[in-house]
Scaffold this motif. Structure first.
Motif, PDB file in Angstrom:
ATOM      1  N   GLU A 161       0.856  -1.185   0.000  1.00 26.90           N
ATOM      2  CA  GLU A 161       0.000   0.000   0.000  1.00 26.90           C
ATOM      3  C   GLU A 161       0.893   1.235   0.000  1.00 26.90           C
ATOM      4  OE1 GLU A 161      -2.009   1.202   3.590  1.00 26.90           O
ATOM      5  OE2 GLU A 161      -1.215  -0.540   4.636  1.00 26.90           O
ATOM      6  N   TRP A 162       0.281   2.396  -0.226  1.00 23.67           N
ATOM      7  CA  TRP A 162       1.073   3.610  -0.397  1.00 23.67           C
ATOM      8  C   TRP A 162       1.798   4.011   0.885  1.00 23.67           C
ATOM      9  CZ3 TRP A 162       0.071   7.879   2.600  1.00 23.67           C
ATOM     10  CH2 TRP A 162      -1.175   7.934   3.235  1.00 23.67           C
ATOM     11  N   ARG A 163       1.237   3.678   2.048  1.00 22.72           N
ATOM     12  CA  ARG A 163       1.923   4.028   3.297  1.00 22.72           C
ATOM     13  C   ARG A 163       3.247   3.273   3.425  1.00 22.72           C
ATOM     14  NH1 ARG A 163      -3.468   3.418   4.277  1.00 22.72           N
ATOM     15  NH2 ARG A 163      -4.600   5.216   5.109  1.00 22.72           N
ATOM     16  N   MET A 164       3.233   2.008   3.052  1.00 22.05           N
ATOM     17  CA  MET A 164       4.471   1.232   3.098  1.00 22.05           C
ATOM     18  C   MET A 164       5.472   1.736   2.066  1.00 22.05           C
ATOM     19  SD  MET A 164       3.145  -2.677   3.741  1.00 22.05           S
ATOM     20  CE  MET A 164       2.298  -3.115   5.274  1.00 22.05           C
ATOM     21  N   ALA A 165       4.990   2.189   0.914  1.00 25.62           N
ATOM     22  CA  ALA A 165       5.884   2.738  -0.101  1.00 25.62           C
ATOM     23  C   ALA A 165       6.576   4.002   0.411  1.00 25.62           C
ATOM     24  CB  ALA A 165       5.101   3.041  -1.380  1.00 25.62           C
TER      25      ALA A 165
END
Length: 383
Positions: free
Chosen positions: A160-164
């Protein structure tokens, strides 16, 4: 099973663990302090760019008895620039002088030939222009930018974008520390350094992705339960992969440390220093960031989500209710024990009726009346 393996299994099952996520402000503070130190070192001392980036000349001598110190002094006097001398295995010398023009390189070559008492054409001279170094630098920056973009896209799709975002911050953190150490130590930046920097990004990303993969599996269906918050599940996933991350980093650091401290330190292999220092610092920083930076950052970003806020509220409410019931249950048990003691003092044993009743309930069934029924009456048939 070894002791370390036993600890790893207990960490994986959640039987033991360290709360990394709860203490994330401490890790953030340490990282900020290290990063500021690296940036200050970079601003004050700058990077010692090699001739591949700044331009210059490299002189390779035949086998000689002249010491490296003597050759360095001769090259410095002839060129007017600082020289770096490396003694090769066949007792020849490699002399590197930065920012040297073609005419100055000819003069330096003649001075070295006179010092070594050999013909001028026996000293091999390679002249490197600064434009070639600029091309290497531009391609390195382009490769780094493409790599970062692809990493963010991949992590955003796979996770997900938070992990990216967390992984990107961790990578920038590792690069900043490595470049700052280069500035503080004063090692020369060569194409080998660029190769080392690009290599450590892969190692750092590997550790981070391993932790994120475990977190993704553990957090599946997290909103359907009310026992653990997202931060607690993230911390448990981190503990579950902790031993694996440590083992991977140690195994990777051992050969790199051999290159840096034995090959570069004792044997004087300058090219090994360029690659091994970047790898050593980058691997250590990557392991640190994957444990202390990336996962806590994901937890911070995720806890801002409305669903995770509602989950944390439910978890707190459930735990408060359980604590209240536990306290209420403990108080009820104490009151029941006190009441029983008071009854025992007020109603002591005063007869056998209670004992008989108790025996009738607990003991075997008594039938004395049935056995005496009809006693004293005539028996037999009627005539």
């Amino acid at each position: 099973m070894s002791k370390l393996g036993s600890i790893g299994a207990r960490l994986y099952r959640g039987e033991v663990g360290y709360d990394f996520v709860a203490k994330r402000k401490i890790w953030y503070g340490i990282s900020i302090l290290i990063t500021i130190t690296a940036i200050v070192g970079l601003a004050v001392r700058g990077l010692n760019m090699g001739i591949d980036f700044s331009g210059g000349a490299v002189f390779t001598t035949p086998t000689t008895s002249v010491s490296a110190e003597q050759a360095e002094e001769t090259a410095k006097e002839a060129s007017g620039h600082t020289a770096i001398v490396q003694k090769l295995g066949n007792k020849s010398l490699r002399i590197q002088v930065s920012e040297l023009s073609t005419s100055d390189s000819r003069q330096t070559q003649e001075a070295l030939a006179k010092k070594l008492d050999v013909p001028t054409d026996k000293i091999n001279t390679d002249i490197i222009g600064p434009s070639w170094g600029d091309q290497i630098a531009n391609k390195a920056w382009m490769g780094l930018g493409i790599f970062m973009v692809l990493v963010v896209i991949y992590l955003a799709i796979a996770f997900e974008w938070r992990m990216a975002i967390a992984a990107l911050i961790a990578l920038v953190h590792d690069l900043s520390i490595t470049v700052g150490v280069y500035a503080l130590v004063g090692f020369e930046v060569t194409p080998g350094t660029v190769i080392g920097l690009l290599t450590i990004l892969g190692y750092s990303l590997y550790d981070t992705v391993v932790v994120f993969d475990g977190l993704k599996e553990s957090a599946r269906g997290i909103t359907k339960q009310s026992r653990h918050t997202y931060s607690e599940i993230a911390n448990r996933s981190l503990n579950g992969t902790l031993v694996r991350s440590i083992n991977t980093t140690v195994v990777a650091l051992l050969p790199v440390a051999a290159l840096l401290f034995i090959g570069g330190g004792f044997l004087g292999a300058g090219m090994l220093n360029d690659i091994s220092l970047a790898l050593f610092v980058g691997l250590a920083a990557g392991a640190y960031s994957s444990i202390f930076i990336a996962t806590p950052l994901v937890a911070d970003l995720k806890e801002r989500d409305p669903q995770m806020k509602a989950l944390a509220k439910r978890v707190r409410a459930k735990r408060a209710s359980a604590a209240a019931k536990a306290e209420s249950g403990a108080g009820t048990d104490e009151r029941d024990a006190d009441d029983a003691a008071d009854d025992a003092e007020d109603d002591p044993d005063d007869g056998e009726g209670d004992d008989t009743a108790a025996a009738g309930v607990v003991g075997p069934r008594r039938q004395p009346a049935a056995r005496n029924r009809g006693r004293g009456r005539p028996s037999g048939k009627r005539r």
